[in-house]
Design a protein around this motif. Structure first.
Motif, PDB file in Angstrom:
ATOM      1  N   TRP A 237      -8.073  12.871   0.190  1.00 12.71           N
ATOM      2  CA  TRP A 237      -8.373  12.311  -1.124  1.00 12.71           C
ATOM      3  C   TRP A 237      -9.394  13.117  -1.903  1.00 12.71           C
ATOM      4  CZ3 TRP A 237     -13.408  11.448  -1.809  1.00 12.71           C
ATOM      5  CH2 TRP A 237     -14.186  11.316  -0.660  1.00 12.71           C
TER       6      TRP A 237
ATOM      7  N   ARG B   9      -8.384   5.409 -13.931  1.00 13.08           N
ATOM      8  CA  ARG B   9      -8.406   4.363 -12.897  1.00 13.08           C
ATOM      9  C   ARG B   9      -8.406   4.971 -11.506  1.00 13.08           C
ATOM     10  NH1 ARG B   9      -6.187   2.281  -8.855  1.00 13.08           N
ATOM     11  NH2 ARG B   9      -4.599   3.868  -8.949  1.00 13.08           N
ATOM     12  N   ARG B  10      -7.583   5.981 -11.288  1.00 10.09           N
ATOM     13  CA  ARG B  10      -7.529   6.616  -9.973  1.00 10.09           C
ATOM     14  C   ARG B  10      -8.850   7.319  -9.665  1.00 10.09           C
ATOM     15  NH1 ARG B  10      -6.211   6.267  -4.870  1.00 10.09           N
ATOM     16  NH2 ARG B  10      -5.864   8.277  -3.911  1.00 10.09           N
TER      17      ARG B  10
ATOM     18  N   GLU C  77       0.827  -1.208   0.000  1.00 15.33           N
ATOM     19  CA  GLU C  77       0.000   0.000   0.000  1.00 15.33           C
ATOM     20  C   GLU C  77       0.864   1.262   0.000  1.00 15.33           C
ATOM     21  OE1 GLU C  77      -2.712  -0.711   3.212  1.00 15.33           O
ATOM     22  OE2 GLU C  77      -4.005  -1.949   1.954  1.00 15.33           O
TER      23      GLU C  77
ATOM     24  N   ASP D 295       1.313   6.620  -7.043  1.00 17.25           N
ATOM     25  CA  ASP D 295       0.349   7.705  -7.281  1.00 17.25           C
ATOM     26  C   ASP D 295       1.036   9.068  -7.217  1.00 17.25           C
ATOM     27  OD1 ASP D 295      -1.739   5.908  -7.588  1.00 17.25           O
ATOM     28  OD2 ASP D 295      -2.530   6.208  -5.563  1.00 17.25           O
TER      29      ASP D 295
ATOM     30  N   ARG E 214      -2.823  13.650  -2.505  1.00 18.30           N
ATOM     31  CA  ARG E 214      -2.321  12.300  -2.170  1.00 18.30           C
ATOM     32  C   ARG E 214      -1.278  12.377  -1.069  1.00 18.30           C
ATOM     33  NH1 ARG E 214      -3.183   7.474  -1.076  1.00 18.30           N
ATOM     34  NH2 ARG E 214      -2.392   5.820  -2.381  1.00 18.30           N
TER      35      ARG E 214
ATOM     36  N   THR F  85      -4.471   5.713 -16.508  1.00 23.37           N
ATOM     37  CA  THR F  85      -4.079   5.745 -15.096  1.00 23.37           C
ATOM     38  C   THR F  85      -4.895   6.783 -14.333  1.00 23.37           C
ATOM     39  OG1 THR F  85      -1.852   5.015 -15.647  1.00 23.37           O
ATOM     40  CG2 THR F  85      -2.146   6.087 -13.515  1.00 23.37           C
TER      41      THR F  85
ATOM     42  N   THR G 144      -7.211   9.407   4.050  1.00 25.85           N
ATOM     43  CA  THR G 144      -6.788   8.035   3.810  1.00 25.85           C
ATOM     44  C   THR G 144      -5.523   7.766   4.605  1.00 25.85           C
ATOM     45  OG1 THR G 144      -5.577   8.728   1.851  1.00 25.85           O
ATOM     46  CG2 THR G 144      -7.802   7.902   1.516  1.00 25.85           C
TER      47      THR G 144
ATOM     48  N   GLU H 105     -11.276   4.723  -8.609  1.00 24.19           N
ATOM     49  CA  GLU H 105     -10.945   4.269  -7.261  1.00 24.19           C
ATOM     50  C   GLU H 105     -11.423   5.275  -6.212  1.00 24.19           C
ATOM     51  OE1 GLU H 105      -7.019   2.350  -5.351  1.00 24.19           O
ATOM     52  OE2 GLU H 105      -6.717   4.364  -6.152  1.00 24.19           O
ATOM     53  N   LEU H 106     -11.283   6.547  -6.500  1.00 27.84           N
ATOM     54  CA  LEU H 106     -11.707   7.584  -5.566  1.00 27.84           C
ATOM     55  C   LEU H 106     -13.218   7.612  -5.387  1.00 27.84           C
ATOM     56  CD1 LEU H 106      -9.262  10.400  -6.627  1.00 27.84           C
ATOM     57  CD2 LEU H 106      -9.255   9.179  -4.443  1.00 27.84           C
ATOM     58  N   GLN H 107     -13.952   7.108  -6.358  1.00 25.39           N
ATOM     59  CA  GLN H 107     -15.405   7.079  -6.237  1.00 25.39           C
ATOM     60  C   GLN H 107     -15.840   6.150  -5.098  1.00 25.39           C
ATOM     61  OE1 GLN H 107     -17.118   9.445  -7.995  1.00 25.39           O
ATOM     62  NE2 GLN H 107     -14.956   9.848  -8.394  1.00 25.39           N
ATOM     63  N   ILE H 108     -15.017   5.169  -4.781  1.00 23.73           N
ATOM     64  CA  ILE H 108     -15.304   4.275  -3.651  1.00 23.73           C
ATOM     65  C   ILE H 108     -15.308   5.077  -2.348  1.00 23.73           C
ATOM     66  CG2 ILE H 108     -14.462   2.306  -2.303  1.00 23.73           C
ATOM     67  CD1 ILE H 108     -13.270   1.263  -5.003  1.00 23.73           C
TER      68      ILE H 108
END
Length: 162
Positions: free
Chosen positions: A78, A125-126, A15, A22, A73, A122, A154, A129-132
């Protein structure tokens, strides 16, 4: 994953590596913005003849996306990355469209266009992921969503229960 979780020390290393990746991507987008602003290649200036304002837009999107995304980041807030990834995506997209004209003129140009496409993916994709992190069914109005976003940060790793 729940049945056979990754060992805590290994998970933390992975992680942390993701976070460094990132940060590196955001720094590269920021550097691309500086490069676009300071030293736009002559081929791109010639290609955009009559639409030179796109260079400023392109540079601004890359600078904002890379800079804000990096700070978000790095600080682990976030929520500022969400608009940053969108800005970076469209900055990269402008370059992809301009570069796309030359993509089939040489192998080098095709490789460059492919790498720009990877950078754009990329960012997408990020953003996904941030929508989670951005979904909270208990926050019903904008004021509460902003307050929650400011409270949440985060961490370097995700706590898992065995």
């Amino acid at each position: 994953m729940d049945r056979h979780p990754v060992e805590t020390a290994r998970r933390r290393r992975i992680e942390a590596a993701i976070r460094i990746i990132d940060l590196t991507v955001y720094a590269a987008v920021l550097a691309g913005g500086v490069y676009a602003l300071v030293s736009t290649p002559a081929t791109i200036v010639d290609e955009l003849q009559g639409f030179e304002w796109l260079i400023g837009l392109w540079a601004s999107l890359l600078l904002a996306g890379g800079g804000v995304g990096f700070v978000g980041r790095l600080s682990r807030y976030w929520f500022v990355e969400v608009p940053a990834t969108v800005a970076a995506f469209f900055g990269i997209f402008i370059y992809f469209v301009v570069l796309g004209r030359y993509a089939f003129s040489s192998v080098t140009a095709a490789v460059a266009a492919a790498l720009v496409l990877v950078a754009m993916c990329t960012m997408a994709r990020r953003w996904a992921e941030l929508q989670i992190f951005a979904t909270d069914p208990d926050a019903h109005d904008f004021r509460h969503r902003v307050a929650d976003a400011l409270r949440r940060r985060t961490t370097n790793f995700v706590n898992r229960h065995r």
